[in-house]
Structure formats: C-alpha cells, structure tokens
Design an enzyme around this catalytic site. Structure first.
Site, PDB file in Angstrom:
ATOM      1  N   HIS A 115       0.837  -1.217   0.000  1.00 31.75           N
ATOM      2  CA  HIS A 115       0.000   0.000   0.000  1.00 31.75           C
ATOM      3  C   HIS A 115       0.869   1.264   0.000  1.00 31.75           C
ATOM      4  O   HIS A 115       0.433   2.313   0.472  1.00 31.75           O
ATOM      5  CB  HIS A 115      -0.959   0.026   1.189  1.00 31.75           C
TER       6      HIS A 115
ATOM      7  N   SER B 195      14.512  22.132 -15.631  1.00 30.65           N
ATOM      8  CA  SER B 195      13.320  22.917 -15.946  1.00 30.65           C
ATOM      9  C   SER B 195      13.765  24.277 -16.454  1.00 30.65           C
ATOM     10  O   SER B 195      14.775  24.819 -15.996  1.00 30.65           O
ATOM     11  CB  SER B 195      12.462  23.065 -14.698  1.00 30.65           C
TER      12      SER B 195
ATOM     13  N   LYS C 286      15.308  22.042 -10.408  1.00 25.81           N
ATOM     14  CA  LYS C 286      14.698  20.782 -10.849  1.00 25.81           C
ATOM     15  C   LYS C 286      15.659  19.837 -11.561  1.00 25.81           C
ATOM     16  O   LYS C 286      16.517  20.240 -12.324  1.00 25.81           O
ATOM     17  CB  LYS C 286      13.538  21.081 -11.823  1.00 25.81           C
TER      18      LYS C 286
ATOM     19  N   GLU D 271       9.806   8.494 -16.930  1.00 26.14           N
ATOM     20  CA  GLU D 271       8.456   9.021 -17.182  1.00 26.14           C
ATOM     21  C   GLU D 271       7.991   8.686 -18.599  1.00 26.14           C
ATOM     22  O   GLU D 271       6.846   8.289 -18.827  1.00 26.14           O
ATOM     23  CB  GLU D 271       8.433  10.538 -16.988  1.00 26.14           C
TER      24      GLU D 271
END
Ligand code: ARG
Length: 464
Positions: free
Chosen positions: A164, A285, A291, A298
């Site tokens: 979980h 970024s 970043k 991804e």
C-alpha cells in the site's frame, strides 16, 4: 501493356478492371510506406518458394537462376537505398515483383506460380516476428544482467519493503531488484513460447484453399527454418494470433518497465531520496532552477500506454473477421512494428539507466527507522513463545502506538516498556527488533535474507 484501363501503369492485377484505381483510393489502400520493412523477409520467402517450384519441376532451372540473381540484386538495391519504391505498386510484394520482372522478364512473372500475396504476407510477417523476438530476447537478457550488476553490491543494503506504499517490512535492495529480474525471465519465456507458435509456414495456402500445383511445403519450411506447417490453408492466411501474442508479450514487458519507472521516479524524489539517476537521463526545468526531472522513466511509463494500445488495436482488428484473408489485416503492421520498436528502444535505454543509478543506503535506512518495519518480527517473537498470533498482533499494535507517542522506534523502547505489553518479552527481543535480525530471519528460498539473495543472484547469472 498500352490500351489497358490503368493507362499502362501495369498493376499486376488490373486485367479485369474497366477503370484505373482512383488516386485517393490508391493512397488509401497502399501499404508500401510501412510494409517495405518486410522487404528482406519477402525476398527470403520468394527464394524458398522459387527453389521449391524448381525442385518440383514447376519452374525451369534457367528461370530459377534468373530469379535468384534478380532477387539478390534487388536485395542489394534495397540495402543500399537505391531501390525505387512506388505507391503505384501498392505494397512491398508487388514492388519487388515488378522490379524483378523489369530485371529478368518472364521468369519474374513465373515466381508467383502457386502462391498468393495472402500466404506471402503471412510468411513474411512470421519471419519478421521470429527475428524480432530473438532481438528482444537479447535486450531482455542485457537488462537482467544490468539489474544483477546493480544488485550485487547491495545484498545487505536494507530498505523498506512497501505494501500500500506504506513501510511494511525490511527487504534488501538487491532482493527488490531481483523481483524485476524474475519478471524479465517470464517475459523471455513468453516470447519464446510465442516464437514456437509463430514458427510455422503459411506458404502453400495460396489465396485461401491451397494450390493445384504439386508443391512441397516441407521443402519450403526447411529452407526458411520453420519448425512446422500451418495445417489449414484458411487459417494460415487469415489468423494473426501470433502477432497478437507478440504484442501481448511486448505490452507486458512495458508494464514491467513502467512499474520500475514508477519506483525510480519515487525513489529519486528528494522527499524519498533512495537513489540518484545519472544526470544524462534527466532534464532540468526552464523556469525552476532546482529541478532534475526523471524524463526517461516518465517517458517509458507513458510509452507503455501506447504499446497496450497496439495490443488492443490488433485484437480489435481480428475480432469478427470472417475467414479467410481480409484486407483488414494490412492494418496489423504498424502497431506491430511500433510495439517492437518501443520495447527495443526502452530496453536499450533502461540498460544504460540502471547502470547509472547511485544508491543511497542511508536514506533507505532512515525511512526504515520511521516505519516500525520490525513490528511483524516482534509479533512472530511472541508467537514463538506461545502467544496466539492474533493476540501477539494486538500487543505489538499497542507497543507501536506507545513508541509513536514517545517519538522513537520499537528497538529504542526500554525492556520494561516492552514487557508491559507482554510478559513474554525477554532481553533477546532486541535481536529481532534490529533490521539485520529481521532480514536474516527470512532465510528460505525466495526470502530476503542476504544469504538467500546471494544465492538467487548466482542462480540468475547462471541462467542468463
Ligand atoms: N498488403 C497486403 C497485406 O498487408 C498483402 C496481402 C494482400 N492480399 C490481397 N488479396 N489484397 O495484407
């Protein structure tokens, strides 16, 4: 050919038509833009077919020699990029046949004896699937080996195992990685089973019913390295279940890589910080200077949707098609090719990505310390001293709550505190409350004990 309704363009099937195919229709129905990828497989299939025809006396020796020479020349033209593909000739098969006839004349026109594009394309596609499976298998093997290299030094590195997505029990980092080695093993098994079913010869089925020439299908199968024949001509030209299975195996590889991607993304989030990905797999970024984005995992996660889509497209393509061949099947190629390319590229980049992972054991241990990961070990300790498991569970739950109130871990509670939850607790309780004790106790095949994980790595390496 002048005076023909197609204006002399010489479509290989145009004899019965009163007017040429419209421009839009021509473009709509043509597949040469994408099925030219099957060109070399098409040539192999044609060579085997021609040799069989000659072997059975259906084609003269001179014609066979001309066909062999012509096809060899066409093969080099294709490989060197000088072959001129034409949408006027619809697909890869007609383009090659047209060129062959231009090169060698009537012998070229005899090649199609006892054959149809229907059994021809099914053969090409099976050859392509077989070859592609071998390449993907090699990619999966390299991926497994890069996971094993990363795992090797981390047989004792403890990290939280989650259920979980909450801290559950300690596992070793190597053990976690080995889960993906297992998934890849099953992926390879799936491809190899798919290969066995794909590796049968459709040629001889001709358009749908077989052919009246005295062909020798076993001869062609041997020439092409097929392990058997498609035993029913209608089925041979129409089903693409082998392609669907292949896409299914591709989709599962991507699903596995997508799960790993998700974990890598989570692990490299600074709030978690279990690993760092090498800069060459990340981007920054344009607005937020701090970043470092995990673009590669991804994208892999995103591309998984695309491959699952290809599987669904192929299933839907086949659904409700009556026997035998229908032009619908021309639509099988683009999803198939893209599924294979996506899996191949993703595996390649993942081998590099895994090699560039920097592991941060301290962050893993800190997360473990916060999560009461040895609570089950305490319960098991009480059970071994005679307490029924449900009562032990309850006692430990109260101990965890107490530790939370104290703002410490279970191992930091004094003996008297622990004894207040069960008089069965003795000083040796601290052995099971440590991470190392917890790991070492799961000492059976498939368990996370370092001794077991070491053996599992060896077994996995031996099987590569
Ligand atoms: N380009 C076709 C395909 O990919 C080849 C078979 C065409 N057969 C036919 N009868 N039109 O399926």
């Amino acid at each position: 050919m002048t005076g023909r309704p197609d204006g002399g363009a010489g479509k290989l099937w145009s004899g019965r038509f009163d007017e040429p195919v419209g421009e839009t229709v021509k473009r709509y129905t043509a597949s040469v833009a994408f099925d030219r990828r099957l060109a070399l497989h098409d040539i192999r299939g044609s060579l085997a077919h021609a040799r069989m025809l000659a072997h059975r006396g259906i084609l003269g020796a001179g014609d066979l020699a001309a066909i062999e020479e012509g096809l060899a020349r066409i093969g080099s033209e294709i490989e060197s990029g000088t072959f001129v593909w034409s949408v006027d000739d619809e697909d890869v098969h007609l383009n090659i046949e047209k060129r062959l006839t231009a090169l060698i004349g009537d012998a070229g026109k005899r090649l199609h004896t006892g054959r149809s594009r229907n059994d021809q394309v099914a053969t090409d596609l099976r050859l392509w699937v077989r070859e592609t499976i071998d390449a993907i298998d090699a990619g999966l093997r390299r991926f497994q080996s890069s996971l094993l290299d990363l795992a090797q030094p981390h047989v004792e590195t403890a990290m939280p195992g989650f259920t979980h997505l909450q801290v559950a029990q300690p596992v070793t980092f190597a053990h976690h990685l080995l889960a993906y080695v297992e998934m890849a093993s099953r992926d390879r098994e799936r491809f190899s089973q798919c290969r066995a079913r794909a590796n049968r010869l459709p040629l001889g089925a001709a358009a749908l019913a077989g052919t009246s020439y005295p062909i020798d299908r076993e001869f062609v199968a041997r020439e092409l390295g097929f392990e058997g024949l498609c035993e029913n001509s209608l089925d041979a030209v129409s089903d693409r279940d082998f392609a669907i299975e292949f896409a299914g195996a591709c989709a599962l590889v991507m699903v596995h890589l997508s799960r790993l991607s998700e974990e890598l993304i989570l692990w490299m989030n600074p709030c978690v910080g279990f690993i760092d990905l090498a800069d060459r797999f990340c981007t920054g970024s344009s607005i937020m200077p701090q970043k470092k984005n995990p673009d590669v995992p991804e994208l892999a996660r995103g591309k998984t949707g695309r491959v699952i889509g290809h599987l669904v497209a192929l299933l839907t393509l086949m659904k409700a098609q009556p026997l035998a061949y229908n032009k619908d099947n021309q639509e099988d190629k683009e999803p198939l090719f893209d599924a294979a390319d996506t899996v191949t590229d993703t595996l390649t980049v993942f081998c590099e990505l895994v090699g560039g992972i920097r592991v941060k054991p301290d962050a893993m241990r800190a997360a473990l310390a916060q999560g009461y990961a040895t609570a089950t070990d305490l319960a098991d300790y009480l059970v071994k001293r005679g307490l029924p498991f449900r009562d032990a569970h309850e006692a430990v739950a109260r101990a965890v709550r107490h530790a939370q109130e104290q703002g410490c871990g279970l191992a930091a509670l004094p003996l008297d505190d622990l004894r207040s939850f069960s008089p069965l607790v003795e000083t040796d309780v601290y052995d099971v409350l440590t991470i190392e004790g917890s790991l070492a106790s799961r000492n059976h095949r498939g368990g996370t004990a370092p001794e077991q994980v070491r053996a599992a790595i060896e077994r996995a390496r031996a099987s590569l």
